[in-house]
Design a protein around this motif. Structure first.
Motif, PDB file in Angstrom:
ATOM      1  N   ARG A 393      -8.284   3.220  -4.946  1.00  0.00           N
ATOM      2  CA  ARG A 393      -7.670   3.886  -6.097  1.00  0.00           C
ATOM      3  C   ARG A 393      -6.142   3.797  -6.014  1.00  0.00           C
ATOM      4  O   ARG A 393      -5.463   3.646  -7.045  1.00  0.00           O
ATOM      5  CB  ARG A 393      -8.123   5.351  -6.148  1.00  0.00           C
ATOM      6  N   SER A 394      -5.590   3.862  -4.805  1.00  0.00           N
ATOM      7  CA  SER A 394      -4.133   3.795  -4.634  1.00  0.00           C
ATOM      8  C   SER A 394      -3.580   2.448  -5.057  1.00  0.00           C
ATOM      9  O   SER A 394      -2.569   2.362  -5.775  1.00  0.00           O
ATOM     10  CB  SER A 394      -3.753   4.065  -3.174  1.00  0.00           C
ATOM     11  N   VAL A 395      -4.211   1.354  -4.606  1.00  0.00           N
ATOM     12  CA  VAL A 395      -3.678   0.032  -4.949  1.00  0.00           C
ATOM     13  C   VAL A 395      -3.862  -0.263  -6.432  1.00  0.00           C
ATOM     14  O   VAL A 395      -3.205  -1.156  -6.979  1.00  0.00           O
ATOM     15  CB  VAL A 395      -4.334  -1.068  -4.092  1.00  0.00           C
ATOM     16  N   ARG A 396      -4.729   0.477  -7.097  1.00  0.00           N
ATOM     17  CA  ARG A 396      -4.901   0.319  -8.538  1.00  0.00           C
ATOM     18  C   ARG A 396      -3.835   1.093  -9.307  1.00  0.00           C
ATOM     19  O   ARG A 396      -3.333   0.630 -10.340  1.00  0.00           O
ATOM     20  CB  ARG A 396      -6.284   0.797  -8.976  1.00  0.00           C
ATOM     21  N   LEU A 397      -3.465   2.265  -8.817  1.00  0.00           N
ATOM     22  CA  LEU A 397      -2.570   3.150  -9.557  1.00  0.00           C
ATOM     23  C   LEU A 397      -1.101   2.980  -9.201  1.00  0.00           C
ATOM     24  O   LEU A 397      -0.228   3.210 -10.044  1.00  0.00           O
ATOM     25  CB  LEU A 397      -2.971   4.615  -9.323  1.00  0.00           C
ATOM     26  N   PHE A 398      -0.809   2.613  -7.946  1.00  0.00           N
ATOM     27  CA  PHE A 398       0.572   2.578  -7.481  1.00  0.00           C
ATOM     28  C   PHE A 398       1.128   1.159  -7.497  1.00  0.00           C
ATOM     29  O   PHE A 398       0.371   0.184  -7.363  1.00  0.00           O
ATOM     30  CB  PHE A 398       0.678   3.110  -6.046  1.00  0.00           C
ATOM     31  N   PRO A 399       2.450   1.031  -7.638  1.00  0.00           N
ATOM     32  CA  PRO A 399       3.075  -0.281  -7.450  1.00  0.00           C
ATOM     33  C   PRO A 399       2.820  -0.773  -6.027  1.00  0.00           C
ATOM     34  O   PRO A 399       2.662   0.036  -5.100  1.00  0.00           O
ATOM     35  CB  PRO A 399       4.566   0.008  -7.681  1.00  0.00           C
ATOM     36  N   PRO A 400       2.761  -2.090  -5.813  1.00  0.00           N
ATOM     37  CA  PRO A 400       2.457  -2.617  -4.475  1.00  0.00           C
ATOM     38  C   PRO A 400       3.350  -2.047  -3.377  1.00  0.00           C
ATOM     39  O   PRO A 400       2.887  -1.802  -2.257  1.00  0.00           O
ATOM     40  CB  PRO A 400       2.671  -4.124  -4.644  1.00  0.00           C
ATOM     41  N   ALA A 401       4.629  -1.821  -3.687  1.00  0.00           N
ATOM     42  CA  ALA A 401       5.549  -1.343  -2.648  1.00  0.00           C
ATOM     43  C   ALA A 401       5.241   0.084  -2.216  1.00  0.00           C
ATOM     44  O   ALA A 401       5.663   0.506  -1.135  1.00  0.00           O
ATOM     45  CB  ALA A 401       6.989  -1.429  -3.157  1.00  0.00           C
ATOM     46  N   ARG A 402       4.512   0.835  -3.061  1.00  0.00           N
ATOM     47  CA  ARG A 402       4.250   2.240  -2.737  1.00  0.00           C
ATOM     48  C   ARG A 402       2.772   2.522  -2.469  1.00  0.00           C
ATOM     49  O   ARG A 402       2.403   3.671  -2.231  1.00  0.00           O
ATOM     50  CB  ARG A 402       4.715   3.136  -3.893  1.00  0.00           C
ATOM     51  N   ALA A 403       1.940   1.501  -2.541  1.00  0.00           N
ATOM     52  CA  ALA A 403       0.498   1.723  -2.424  1.00  0.00           C
ATOM     53  C   ALA A 403       0.119   2.309  -1.073  1.00  0.00           C
ATOM     54  O   ALA A 403      -0.676   3.255  -0.987  1.00  0.00           O
ATOM     55  CB  ALA A 403      -0.252   0.415  -2.660  1.00  0.00           C
ATOM     56  N   VAL A 404       0.676   1.754   0.010  1.00  0.00           N
ATOM     57  CA  VAL A 404       0.341   2.248   1.347  1.00  0.00           C
ATOM     58  C   VAL A 404       1.020   3.590   1.610  1.00  0.00           C
ATOM     59  O   VAL A 404       0.393   4.532   2.104  1.00  0.00           O
ATOM     60  CB  VAL A 404       0.737   1.221   2.417  1.00  0.00           C
ATOM     61  N   ALA A 405       2.305   3.697   1.259  1.00  0.00           N
ATOM     62  CA  ALA A 405       3.021   4.958   1.487  1.00  0.00           C
ATOM     63  C   ALA A 405       2.388   6.094   0.700  1.00  0.00           C
ATOM     64  O   ALA A 405       2.338   7.249   1.167  1.00  0.00           O
ATOM     65  CB  ALA A 405       4.489   4.796   1.095  1.00  0.00           C
ATOM     66  N   GLY A 406       1.875   5.788  -0.495  1.00  0.00           N
ATOM     67  CA  GLY A 406       1.264   6.824  -1.309  1.00  0.00           C
ATOM     68  C   GLY A 406      -0.004   7.400  -0.717  1.00  0.00           C
ATOM     69  O   GLY A 406      -0.444   8.485  -1.107  1.00  0.00           O
ATOM     70  N   GLN A 407      -0.584   6.681   0.255  1.00  0.00           N
ATOM     71  CA  GLN A 407      -1.808   7.163   0.890  1.00  0.00           C
ATOM     72  C   GLN A 407      -1.556   8.017   2.124  1.00  0.00           C
ATOM     73  O   GLN A 407      -2.499   8.607   2.663  1.00  0.00           O
ATOM     74  CB  GLN A 407      -2.668   5.970   1.313  1.00  0.00           C
ATOM     75  N   LEU A 408      -0.310   8.073   2.579  1.00  0.00           N
ATOM     76  CA  LEU A 408      -0.037   8.829   3.804  1.00  0.00           C
ATOM     77  C   LEU A 408      -0.425  10.303   3.681  1.00  0.00           C
ATOM     78  O   LEU A 408      -1.007  10.870   4.612  1.00  0.00           O
ATOM     79  CB  LEU A 408       1.437   8.677   4.184  1.00  0.00           C
ATOM     80  N   PRO A 409      -0.124  10.970   2.538  1.00  0.00           N
ATOM     81  CA  PRO A 409      -0.608  12.355   2.419  1.00  0.00           C
ATOM     82  C   PRO A 409      -2.134  12.452   2.469  1.00  0.00           C
ATOM     83  O   PRO A 409      -2.686  13.388   3.055  1.00  0.00           O
ATOM     84  CB  PRO A 409      -0.075  12.796   1.042  1.00  0.00           C
ATOM     85  N   LEU A 410      -2.827  11.454   1.877  1.00  0.00           N
ATOM     86  CA  LEU A 410      -4.282  11.471   1.926  1.00  0.00           C
ATOM     87  C   LEU A 410      -4.789  11.270   3.346  1.00  0.00           C
ATOM     88  O   LEU A 410      -5.770  11.902   3.761  1.00  0.00           O
ATOM     89  CB  LEU A 410      -4.846  10.377   1.010  1.00  0.00           C
ATOM     90  N   LEU A 411      -4.123  10.397   4.099  1.00  0.00           N
ATOM     91  CA  LEU A 411      -4.506  10.210   5.498  1.00  0.00           C
ATOM     92  C   LEU A 411      -4.302  11.497   6.287  1.00  0.00           C
ATOM     93  O   LEU A 411      -5.160  11.889   7.095  1.00  0.00           O
ATOM     94  CB  LEU A 411      -3.693   9.074   6.127  1.00  0.00           C
ATOM     95  N   ALA A 412      -3.177  12.161   6.038  1.00  0.00           N
ATOM     96  CA  ALA A 412      -2.932  13.439   6.717  1.00  0.00           C
ATOM     97  C   ALA A 412      -4.002  14.463   6.359  1.00  0.00           C
ATOM     98  O   ALA A 412      -4.470  15.231   7.213  1.00  0.00           O
ATOM     99  CB  ALA A 412      -1.539  13.964   6.350  1.00  0.00           C
ATOM    100  N   LEU A 413      -4.417  14.461   5.083  1.00  0.00           N
ATOM    101  CA  LEU A 413      -5.479  15.383   4.660  1.00  0.00           C
ATOM    102  C   LEU A 413      -6.791  15.056   5.369  1.00  0.00           C
ATOM    103  O   LEU A 413      -7.486  15.963   5.844  1.00  0.00           O
ATOM    104  CB  LEU A 413      -5.672  15.286   3.143  1.00  0.00           C
ATOM    105  N   MET A 414      -7.133  13.764   5.450  1.00  0.00           N
ATOM    106  CA  MET A 414      -8.365  13.370   6.132  1.00  0.00           C
ATOM    107  C   MET A 414      -8.337  13.796   7.594  1.00  0.00           C
ATOM    108  O   MET A 414      -9.341  14.258   8.143  1.00  0.00           O
ATOM    109  CB  MET A 414      -8.571  11.850   6.043  1.00  0.00           C
ATOM    110  N   ILE A 415      -7.180  13.658   8.233  1.00  0.00           N
ATOM    111  CA  ILE A 415      -7.070  14.067   9.639  1.00  0.00           C
ATOM    112  C   ILE A 415      -7.262  15.577   9.764  1.00  0.00           C
ATOM    113  O   ILE A 415      -7.962  16.062  10.660  1.00  0.00           O
ATOM    114  CB  ILE A 415      -5.701  13.635  10.207  1.00  0.00           C
ATOM    115  N   ALA A 416      -6.639  16.327   8.845  1.00  0.00           N
ATOM    116  CA  ALA A 416      -6.781  17.790   8.893  1.00  0.00           C
ATOM    117  C   ALA A 416      -8.232  18.204   8.689  1.00  0.00           C
ATOM    118  O   ALA A 416      -8.756  19.060   9.413  1.00  0.00           O
ATOM    119  CB  ALA A 416      -5.887  18.429   7.823  1.00  0.00           C
ATOM    120  N   TYR A 417      -8.899  17.598   7.709  1.00  0.00           N
ATOM    121  CA  TYR A 417     -10.308  17.921   7.473  1.00  0.00           C
ATOM    122  C   TYR A 417     -11.165  17.515   8.677  1.00  0.00           C
ATOM    123  O   TYR A 417     -12.125  18.205   9.038  1.00  0.00           O
ATOM    124  CB  TYR A 417     -10.814  17.200   6.226  1.00  0.00           C
TER     125      TYR A 417
END
Length: 427
Positions: A393-417
């Motif tokens: 979903r990130s690579v679909r919604l975000f510009p390529p330069a921000r696709a990976v960085a935009g997932q960092l909060p989601l990764l942090a959430l997955m780690i917390a869960y």
């Protein structure tokens, strides 16, 4: 009835090293995140457009009127079975199968059946069938009714799920015939009235069990394409990608996650002592605990969505955009917490229903070590699937330069869960 009311019962002191469990979980999350960032630069999921049609003969059999009629009759028969046992049967799960039917065969059984067959409760739902029969008797179109308010979304289903999990996990005597009768009478009155006003589409949005089954069915390999109504075999990720971004979706998934988390710590000795000695009373304290668990899950997700929006700079609805990625996480928690309940109390309930005197529940099919491994694996796999869904979903919604960085909060959430889920299993 403590086993029925609180998932698999006590699951602390499992014979698995917490160090290895946490290390394996973090390794799986980081490796999947890095691999996706390096190798997955364009969206690959096509949602409801994907899938290979099943043979026409199977499609006709699945959609045939006799098939649907049999499913509806089975749903009505099961509801009548439970109702009669609640009204006329003894009060207690040892001799009355009603509670086990509701909490095990229905609530937990919907997980494997929805994963295997799709949104089965839509056909089995006795309230939908009753509404259909009344409409036919009155010569009325079941779909006729006032349009649902746009903002309503899945909010009624979220409230219904919260009410049912409160009954299961908090109510003073969740197995009593009185408690179950009261719940299902209120449930039936609310939904039949809603269907009378808005038509059969009411159940799609408001019936907690239909929405619960439908969300889990998004991970089923069997789906239906809306464009041509064909039944197809598909990647579960395509089903997940097609989850509508509906108001109330986040609340519904957070209730699923939060209630399962509460189930995980509600049998801890420290929490039992807290609720039993609370000046507020056991039920009030437990209710606040359940609400706090759901609120914590929702708050963490909201913070993650806010951070994602800041990083992306253009995402208008971050809450619903990534809510689908929480569904496999919820599924992982459900498997971890309810597997043993289903394979032991499920056959026990069937034996009680068949009239067996004092049946002995079967032993779990796995050793304690095997159960612990299954539970940890379910939690970790659920989070990894969530990472994959969020990345696409990130690579679909975000510009390529921000696709990976935009997932960092989601990764942090997955780690917390993940930390929370494994802590509840292993602490």
């Amino acid at each position: 009835m403590n086993v029925l009311a609180h998932g698999i019962g006590s699951q602390h002191d499992l014979p698995l090293s917490p160090f290895y469990a946490f290390a394996g979980a973090f390794a799986a999350l980081f490796v999947s995140f890095l691999a996706l960032g390096l190798l997955w630069s364009a969206s690959r999921f096509r949602g409801d457009r994907a899938g290979r049609p099943i043979p026409v003969a199977l499609q006709r059999l699945a959609d045939a009127r006799p098939t649907r009629a049999v499913a509806r009759v089975l749903g009505l028969a099961a509801a009548l079975f439970v109702l009669l046992h609640l009204l006329l049967g003894p009060n207690g799960p040892e001799h009355n199968p009603a509670a086990g039917t509701v909490y095990v065969l229905l609530w937990v059984g919907l997980v494997p059946t929805s994963l295997l067959l799709g949104p089965v409760w839509r056909l089995l739902n006795p309230l939908r069938t009753l509404h259909l029969l009344v409409c036919r008797a009155l010569g009325r179109d079941p779909a006729a009714g006032r349009p649902l308010p746009v903002h309503l979304g899945l909010w009624p289903a979220a409230a219904g799920l919260l009410a049912f999990t409160w009954l299961e996990l908090v109510a003073p005597d969740p197995a009593s015939s009185t408690a179950l009768l009261l719940f299902f009478v209120l449930h039936g009155v609310v939904h039949l009235a809603g269907a009378a006003r808005h038509g059969a589409r009411w159940f799609d949005h408001a019936d907690a069990f239909e929405v619960y089954s439908g969300l889990l069915a998004r991970l089923s390999p069997l789906g239906r394409r809306p464009a041509d109504r064909r039944l197809v075999l598909r990647s579960p990720f395509n089903g997940l990608d097609a989850v509508p971004q509906t108001p109330g979706l986040v609340a519904t998934v957070c209730v699923m996650l939060g209630s399962t988390a509460y189930d995980g710590f509600s049998d801890a000795p420290s929490w039992i002592t807290t609720v039993q000695t609370s000046p507020l009373g056991r039920t009030t304290a437990a209710t606040l605990g359940l609400l706090a668990a759901v609120a914590l899950v929702a708050t963490l997700y909201a913070l993650c969505a806010g951070a994602t929006r800041l990083i992306s700079g253009q995402l208008s609805h971050p809450l619903t955009a990534f809510a689908h990625s929480l569904v496999p996480i919820a599924l992982g928690y459900l498997v971890a917490h309810y597997f043993t309940l289903f394979v032991t109390e499920g056959p026990h309930t069937v034996m009680v229903a068949l009239g067996t005197d004092d049946p002995v529940p079967p032993e779990p099919p796995l050793t304690p070590g095997g159960i612990a491994t299954l539970q940890v694996t379910a939690v970790v796999v659920g989070h990894v699937l969530g990472v994959v869904a969020a990345h696409d979903r990130s690579v679909r919604l975000f510009p390529p330069a921000r696709a990976v960085a935009g997932q960092l909060p989601l990764l942090a959430l997955m780690i917390a869960y993940t930390i929370g889920g494994l802590t509840l299993l292993l602490a």
